[in-house]
Design an enzyme around this catalytic site. Structure first.
Site, PDB file in Angstrom:
ATOM      1  N   ASP A   1       7.553  -8.602   6.196  1.00 38.01           N
ATOM      2  CA  ASP A   1       8.165  -9.205   5.016  1.00 38.01           C
ATOM      3  C   ASP A   1       7.132 -10.150   4.412  1.00 38.01           C
ATOM      4  O   ASP A   1       6.689 -11.097   5.075  1.00 38.01           O
ATOM      5  CB  ASP A   1       9.419  -9.969   5.446  1.00 38.01           C
ATOM      6  CG  ASP A   1      10.093 -10.709   4.297  1.00 38.01           C
ATOM      7  OD1 ASP A   1       9.551 -10.713   3.159  1.00 38.01           O
ATOM      8  OD2 ASP A   1      11.164 -11.304   4.534  1.00 38.01           O
TER       9      ASP A   1
ATOM     10  N   TYR B   1      10.588 -11.348 -14.226  1.00 41.13           N
ATOM     11  CA  TYR B   1       9.459 -10.618 -13.634  1.00 41.13           C
ATOM     12  C   TYR B   1       8.133 -11.197 -14.104  1.00 41.13           C
ATOM     13  O   TYR B   1       7.269 -11.564 -13.299  1.00 41.13           O
ATOM     14  CB  TYR B   1       9.544  -9.129 -13.991  1.00 41.13           C
ATOM     15  CG  TYR B   1       8.322  -8.354 -13.553  1.00 41.13           C
ATOM     16  CD1 TYR B   1       8.183  -7.927 -12.247  1.00 41.13           C
ATOM     17  CD2 TYR B   1       7.298  -8.069 -14.449  1.00 41.13           C
ATOM     18  CE1 TYR B   1       7.054  -7.235 -11.832  1.00 41.13           C
ATOM     19  CE2 TYR B   1       6.158  -7.377 -14.055  1.00 41.13           C
ATOM     20  CZ  TYR B   1       6.051  -6.964 -12.746  1.00 41.13           C
ATOM     21  OH  TYR B   1       4.918  -6.283 -12.342  1.00 41.13           O
TER      22      TYR B   1
ATOM     23  N   LYS C   1       5.421 -13.490 -12.016  1.00 37.13           N
ATOM     24  CA  LYS C   1       4.054 -12.972 -11.851  1.00 37.13           C
ATOM     25  C   LYS C   1       3.034 -13.990 -12.362  1.00 37.13           C
ATOM     26  O   LYS C   1       1.955 -14.167 -11.771  1.00 37.13           O
ATOM     27  CB  LYS C   1       3.893 -11.648 -12.598  1.00 37.13           C
ATOM     28  CG  LYS C   1       4.646 -10.479 -12.006  1.00 37.13           C
ATOM     29  CD  LYS C   1       4.061  -9.999 -10.694  1.00 37.13           C
ATOM     30  CE  LYS C   1       2.824  -9.156 -10.872  1.00 37.13           C
ATOM     31  NZ  LYS C   1       2.365  -8.570  -9.587  1.00 37.13           N
TER      32      LYS C   1
ATOM     33  N   GLY D   1       0.792  -1.239   0.000  1.00 30.70           N
ATOM     34  CA  GLY D   1       0.000   0.000   0.000  1.00 30.70           C
ATOM     35  C   GLY D   1       0.815   1.275   0.000  1.00 30.70           C
ATOM     36  O   GLY D   1       0.264   2.356  -0.212  1.00 30.70           O
TER      37      GLY D   1
END
Length: 451
Positions: free
Chosen positions: A47, A139, A143, A10
């Site tokens: 974490d 990446y 994902k 956030g």
């Protein structure tokens, strides 16, 4: 009972916009991150690869809905693959486990449109597009694996999940796209172009992305529009044997969506019942009605014209149900959705729009900017990038010009968002040009603050 939200990541670009929209509508929200940049909502330092830390934050906050946006930046350079796998995949697995441990009901995951990109053209790609056999980089591969884990967790241990795939996020707070384009602008390199600029690409304003997350969270518990196939007395043996769409399903898919025209203005196809009048000597008896219908909203009852290959055709829906008999392609839970502005544009046109608005902020740079365009063919660009990568390997420095960048700026990459519009109820609210203007205005304030 209203949800209590925890936005993981956030403090980041997308996460902050989600938090702000939740605050603006009066929801209870907390942030979990490794860095605290804002102090307007409760913050938990953790974490995300540590299940125990996440579970503790979930219990303390009373979270009922997780929105997981955390990820290392998708930097277009030679990255650390282990970092992406540890955070994107390992962290997501830990979040799923912690959600189950704490009894959390909902999980919204920020995936990426890049999970289906392998360097080849994507034209009007929808959610049936498979993951590539070989991903472009660590990446996107990490994902994709994280997205698979999220969707596989749906319906297990009481957890409902959904994955959103935004493409080319930009807007206020962006320190990747904007920083890169400003660097090119400041160096006087904005007249260089790789490829012929005929490749359409999707960009998505960050506020639209945030709104899509709220919609997904709100609709995760929506009831099924039809019974799933594995609940039927007998499993259909072919798509033709799948029961016809229910009235609720038909209401969801059997109408034509209006065009997205936030940037380009009105885009409407004339019909026999709604059209401009054009030149005439004697007006038609129903001239006023024709013009009023054309200038008014598109009627929702207008049927969508489909072929059997469309993602939301009856046959395609039946096939998808056969493939995953425990879910429905017209529900939110367990599904992935592409999220874009619905306004694909030529790759270099977007960059030039940003530079055009920067001209108004930095007139001293604008005066010296080269107006012509020097075009480097894609094949030569790949050759030059290979040389730059080789030189970077010799010198131990990360090259700023890579084959990934050449591929990224030369390929077609645009997506079909009909499923998001009809199932999520998603509609982009801020267009490309207004979004760029807001991003450049934010960048101006950031630049003035530093100088």
């Amino acid at each position: 009972m209203p949800d209590i939200y925890l936005v993981i990541g956030g403090s980041g670009f997308v996460g902050r916009h989600i938090v702000q929209q939740l605050v603006d509508r009066g929801d209870t929200v907390s942030i979990l991150d490794i860095v605290q940049r804002y102090h307007d909502v409760p913050f938990y330092h953790a974490d995300i690869t540590d299940q125990a830390q996440i579970a503790e934050a979930l219990r303390k906050s009373g979270t009922t809905c997780i929105i997981h946006t955390a990820s290392p930046p998708a930097a277009l350079k030679l990255e650390d693959p282990d970092l992406y796998w540890r955070v994107n995949f390992g962290g997501t697995q830990a979040i799923i486990a912690a959600a189950v441990e704490a009894g959390v009901r909902k999980l919204v995951y920020t995936s990426s449109a890049g999970v289906v990109f392998n360097g080849e053209d994507l034209i009007d790609a929808d959610e049936r597009t498979p993951y590539p056999e070989k991903a472009m980089d660590a990446y996107t591969e990490s994902k994709a694996k994280a997205e698979e884990a999220v969707l596989a967790a749906n319906g297990k241990h009481g957890l409902l999940t959904v994955a959103l795939r935004p493409a080319g996020i930009f807007g206020p707070g962006d320190r990747q796209v904007m920083a890169g384009l400003y660097q090119v602008y400041e160096r006087g390199q904005s007249h260089f172009q790789i490829g012929d600029n005929t490749n359409l690409c999707d960009w998505t304003y960050v506020g639209n992305v945030a709104a899509a997350h709220l919609l997904a969270a709100d609709r995760l518990e929506s009831p099924l529009p039809a019974p799933v196939l594995n609940e039927l007395p007998e499993m259909p043996k072919s798509p033709e044997e799948v029961p016809p769409l229910t009235a609720e399903e038909e209401d969801m898919v059997h109408y034509a969506l209006p065009f997205v025209n936030l940037t380009t203005g009105v885009h409407r196809i004339p019909t026999s019942v709604a059209r401009p009048l054009g030149p005439y000597i004697t007006p038609l008896p129903n001239a006023d009605a024709l013009l009023a219908a054309f200038e008014g909203p598109v009627p929702r009852e207008r049927l969508a014209l489909r072929s059997r290959f469309d993602a939301l055709s009856d046959l395609a829906i039946a096939r998808t149900k056969m493939h995953a008999p425990g879910t429905s392609p017209l529900q939110v839970a367990g599904q992935a959705f592409f999220i874009t502005n619905g306004e694909p544009c030529y790759f270099w046109d977007f960059a030039r729009l940003v530079w055009h608005h920067l001209d108004g902020v930095f007139p001293e740079i604008a005066e010296t900017r080269t107006t012509g365009v020097f075009t480097l063919p894609t094949s030569l660009g790949m050759l030059a990038a290979s040389g730059a990568e080789w030189w970077g390997w010799l010198t131990g420095r990360d090259p700023t010009f890579t084959r990934f960048k050449v591929t990224f700026s030369s390929a077609q990459r645009w997506h079909n968002i009909e499923k998001a519009r009809k199932v999520l109820g998603y509609e982009p609210k801020v267009g490309i040009e207004d979004g760029v203007r807001a991003m450049v205005e934010w960048w101006k304030e950031e630049h003035l603050a530093k100088h």
